[in-house]
Design a protein around this motif. Structure first.
Motif, PDB file in Angstrom:
ATOM      1  N   SER A 148     -98.512   3.372 -31.172  1.00 42.97           N
ATOM      2  CA  SER A 148     -97.240   3.199 -31.887  1.00 42.97           C
ATOM      3  C   SER A 148     -96.787   4.518 -32.509  1.00 42.97           C
ATOM      4  O   SER A 148     -97.558   5.483 -32.607  1.00 42.97           O
ATOM      5  N   GLY A 149     -95.541   4.542 -32.965  1.00 42.64           N
ATOM      6  CA  GLY A 149     -95.009   5.738 -33.619  1.00 42.64           C
ATOM      7  C   GLY A 149     -95.825   6.135 -34.840  1.00 42.64           C
ATOM      8  O   GLY A 149     -96.105   7.317 -35.057  1.00 42.64           O
ATOM      9  N   GLY A 150     -96.223   5.138 -35.624  1.00 40.88           N
ATOM     10  CA  GLY A 150     -97.027   5.423 -36.817  1.00 40.88           C
ATOM     11  C   GLY A 150     -98.379   6.005 -36.448  1.00 40.88           C
ATOM     12  O   GLY A 150     -98.865   6.953 -37.075  1.00 40.88           O
ATOM     13  N   GLU A 151     -98.980   5.443 -35.404  1.00 43.15           N
ATOM     14  CA  GLU A 151    -100.285   5.954 -34.959  1.00 43.15           C
ATOM     15  C   GLU A 151    -100.158   7.367 -34.410  1.00 43.15           C
ATOM     16  O   GLU A 151    -101.021   8.205 -34.643  1.00 43.15           O
ATOM     17  N   GLN A 152     -99.056   7.647 -33.730  1.00 46.28           N
ATOM     18  CA  GLN A 152     -98.857   9.012 -33.215  1.00 46.28           C
ATOM     19  C   GLN A 152     -98.675  10.008 -34.349  1.00 46.28           C
ATOM     20  O   GLN A 152     -99.131  11.142 -34.267  1.00 46.28           O
ATOM     21  N   GLN A 153     -98.016   9.576 -35.417  1.00 43.61           N
ATOM     22  CA  GLN A 153     -97.886  10.464 -36.578  1.00 43.61           C
ATOM     23  C   GLN A 153     -99.264  10.710 -37.203  1.00 43.61           C
ATOM     24  O   GLN A 153     -99.574  11.818 -37.634  1.00 43.61           O
ATOM     25  N   MET A 154    -100.088   9.670 -37.227  1.00 43.41           N
ATOM     26  CA  MET A 154    -101.459   9.826 -37.731  1.00 43.41           C
ATOM     27  C   MET A 154    -102.251  10.794 -36.844  1.00 43.41           C
ATOM     28  O   MET A 154    -103.010  11.628 -37.338  1.00 43.41           O
ATOM     29  N   VAL A 155    -102.067  10.668 -35.535  1.00 42.42           N
ATOM     30  CA  VAL A 155    -102.748  11.587 -34.613  1.00 42.42           C
ATOM     31  C   VAL A 155    -102.307  13.019 -34.895  1.00 42.42           C
ATOM     32  O   VAL A 155    -103.133  13.943 -34.968  1.00 42.42           O
ATOM     33  N   ALA A 156    -101.001  13.209 -35.108  1.00 41.91           N
ATOM     34  CA  ALA A 156    -100.482  14.559 -35.339  1.00 41.91           C
ATOM     35  C   ALA A 156    -101.073  15.161 -36.621  1.00 41.91           C
ATOM     36  O   ALA A 156    -101.451  16.337 -36.646  1.00 41.91           O
ATOM     37  N   ILE A 157    -101.179  14.357 -37.670  1.00 40.09           N
ATOM     38  CA  ILE A 157    -101.751  14.867 -38.923  1.00 40.09           C
ATOM     39  C   ILE A 157    -103.267  15.037 -38.781  1.00 40.09           C
ATOM     40  O   ILE A 157    -103.839  16.039 -39.221  1.00 40.09           O
ATOM     41  N   GLY A 158    -103.895  14.065 -38.129  1.00 39.29           N
ATOM     42  CA  GLY A 158    -105.344  14.155 -37.908  1.00 39.29           C
ATOM     43  C   GLY A 158    -105.710  15.380 -37.080  1.00 39.29           C
ATOM     44  O   GLY A 158    -106.686  16.078 -37.357  1.00 39.29           O
ATOM     45  N   ARG A 159    -104.893  15.646 -36.099  1.00 42.49           N
ATOM     46  CA  ARG A 159    -105.104  16.826 -35.245  1.00 42.49           C
ATOM     47  C   ARG A 159    -105.016  18.099 -36.082  1.00 42.49           C
ATOM     48  O   ARG A 159    -105.828  19.014 -35.944  1.00 42.49           O
ATOM     49  N   ALA A 160    -104.036  18.148 -36.987  1.00 46.03           N
ATOM     50  CA  ALA A 160    -103.914  19.300 -37.878  1.00 46.03           C
ATOM     51  C   ALA A 160    -105.161  19.423 -38.755  1.00 46.03           C
ATOM     52  O   ALA A 160    -105.672  20.528 -38.979  1.00 46.03           O
ATOM     53  N   MET A 161    -105.683  18.302 -39.216  1.00 44.79           N
ATOM     54  CA  MET A 161    -106.871  18.334 -40.086  1.00 44.79           C
ATOM     55  C   MET A 161    -108.090  18.911 -39.363  1.00 44.79           C
ATOM     56  O   MET A 161    -108.999  19.449 -39.992  1.00 44.79           O
ATOM     57  N   MET A 162    -108.107  18.792 -38.044  1.00 48.32           N
ATOM     58  CA  MET A 162    -109.243  19.289 -37.254  1.00 48.32           C
ATOM     59  C   MET A 162    -109.337  20.815 -37.261  1.00 48.32           C
ATOM     60  O   MET A 162    -110.344  21.378 -36.845  1.00 48.32           O
ATOM     61  N   SER A 163    -108.289  21.488 -37.719  1.00 43.39           N
ATOM     62  CA  SER A 163    -108.391  22.948 -37.802  1.00 43.39           C
ATOM     63  C   SER A 163    -108.828  23.381 -39.204  1.00 43.39           C
ATOM     64  O   SER A 163    -108.793  24.566 -39.517  1.00 43.39           O
ATOM     65  N   ARG A 164    -109.213  22.410 -40.036  1.00 43.62           N
ATOM     66  CA  ARG A 164    -109.631  22.704 -41.417  1.00 43.62           C
ATOM     67  C   ARG A 164    -108.577  23.484 -42.195  1.00 43.62           C
ATOM     68  O   ARG A 164    -108.822  24.580 -42.710  1.00 43.62           O
ATOM     69  N   PRO A 165    -107.380  22.930 -42.275  1.00 41.88           N
ATOM     70  CA  PRO A 165    -106.274  23.669 -42.892  1.00 41.88           C
ATOM     71  C   PRO A 165    -106.369  23.715 -44.410  1.00 41.88           C
ATOM     72  O   PRO A 165    -106.994  22.862 -45.039  1.00 41.88           O
ATOM     73  N   LYS A 166    -105.735  24.726 -44.966  1.00 40.29           N
ATOM     74  CA  LYS A 166    -105.551  24.793 -46.413  1.00 40.29           C
ATOM     75  C   LYS A 166    -104.110  24.455 -46.770  1.00 40.29           C
ATOM     76  O   LYS A 166    -103.815  24.027 -47.866  1.00 40.29           O
ATOM     77  N   LEU A 167    -103.206  24.682 -45.801  1.00 42.84           N
ATOM     78  CA  LEU A 167    -101.786  24.402 -46.010  1.00 42.84           C
ATOM     79  C   LEU A 167    -101.229  23.754 -44.751  1.00 42.84           C
ATOM     80  O   LEU A 167    -101.333  24.318 -43.660  1.00 42.84           O
ATOM     81  N   ILE A 168    -100.660  22.559 -44.905  1.00 37.33           N
ATOM     82  CA  ILE A 168    -100.019  21.900 -43.772  1.00 37.33           C
ATOM     83  C   ILE A 168     -98.508  21.922 -43.971  1.00 37.33           C
ATOM     84  O   ILE A 168     -98.006  21.557 -45.033  1.00 37.33           O
TER      85      ILE A 168
END
Ligand code: ATP
Length: 248
Positions: A148-168
């Motif tokens: 779903s759209g909501g799950e894809q947004q979660m994937v997009a944020i989760g994917r960003a988290m996989m780079s160990r970000p300090k600023l998103i």
């Protein structure tokens, strides 16, 4: 004394195709550990501002022609998007941009592409993402294009988290989502901010929701910051209410 902001944008001007002046001197700051909202109507220049920070403009024939961007006190204008990811700055694009033919888990793993640490660490972070997004754990083997759209947004944020970000740099997370899902996404942003210490610069047209979760906000109009202030104060401001909240 207040800590040095993690991000400082100093009076940047952006031009596309050598002629189209889109940002006409934008300045903003994100405090370490803050959630800052970048608000404004469609076309105001929010996405352009985020791309100027993450250096994703070049691919679109855009360039910063004036001003500077500082991350952790260091000027970063000349770095590549990849360098910035390695330093902890990652953009989550509008429209989510999952790889539709890959599984949810494969999508998340693509977020670790800049990392050199071993697979054990990456696996640990995958578990961390699944702890924040239990729905993604359930759907780890599904093709992302069929979620779903909501799950894809979660994937997009989760994917960003996989780079160990300090600023998103998060572009329009609410876009196309039902109100309940919007709240769910923003609650997770809040939790990531509180528990993982990630700072957020959040571009949103959904002023009401953004000001509920942000600590500070900037309003862009036609490539300029026309108003800025504490989120609570902006939400109470009569002009903001009239033009952006439709509550006058
Ligand atoms: P949106 O919600 O649509 O993303 P925005 O506030 O993020 O709106 P931008 O996408 O930054 O606004 O666009 C600001 C202006 O720059 C718009 O007038 C848009 O048409 C123009 N623009 C954006 N990308 C390009 C490009 N690659 N080339 C030329 N003009 C562009």
């Amino acid at each position: 004394a207040p800590a040095e902001p993690i991000l400082r944008v100093n009076n940047i001007e952006v031009i596309y195709d050598h002629v189209i002046l889109v940002l006409k001197g934008v300045s903003l700051a994100v405090p370490e550990g803050g959630i800052v909202a970048l608000l404004g109507a469609n076309g105001a220049g929010k996405t352009t501002t985020l791309k100027a920070i993450s250096n994703l403009l070049r691919a679109e024939r855009g360039e910063v022609t004036k001003g500077s961007v500082e991350y952790q006190g260091r000027q970063v204008d000349a770095l590549t998007p990849n360098d910035l990811v390695k330093m902890g700055v990652v953009q989550v694009m509008e429209g989510r941009h999952c790889f539709g033919h890959l599984t949810v888990e494969e999508n998340l793993l693509t977020g670790a592409y800049t990392r050199r640490d071993g697979s054990a660490e990456i696996k640990k972070d995958l578990e961390m993402v699944y702890d924040y997004f239990p729905r993604l754990r359930e759907r780890r083997s599904s093709q992302a294009g069929y979620t779903s759209g909501g799950e894809q947004q979660m994937v997009a944020i989760g994917r960003a988290m996989m780079s160990r970000p300090k600023l998103i740099l998060l572009d329009e997370p609410s876009m196309g989502l039902a109100p309940q899902l919007v709240d769910e996404i923003f609650e997770i942003v809040h939790t990531l901010n509180q528990k993982e210490g990630v700072s957020f610069l959040l571009a949103e047209q959904n002023t009401m929701v953004a000001l509920r979760y942000a600590t500070f906000g900037y309003i862009l109009e036609n490539g300029r910051v026309v108003m800025e202030g504490e989120a609570g104060k902006l939400a109470e401001n009569d002009d903001v209410k009239e033009f952006y909240l439709g509550m006058a």
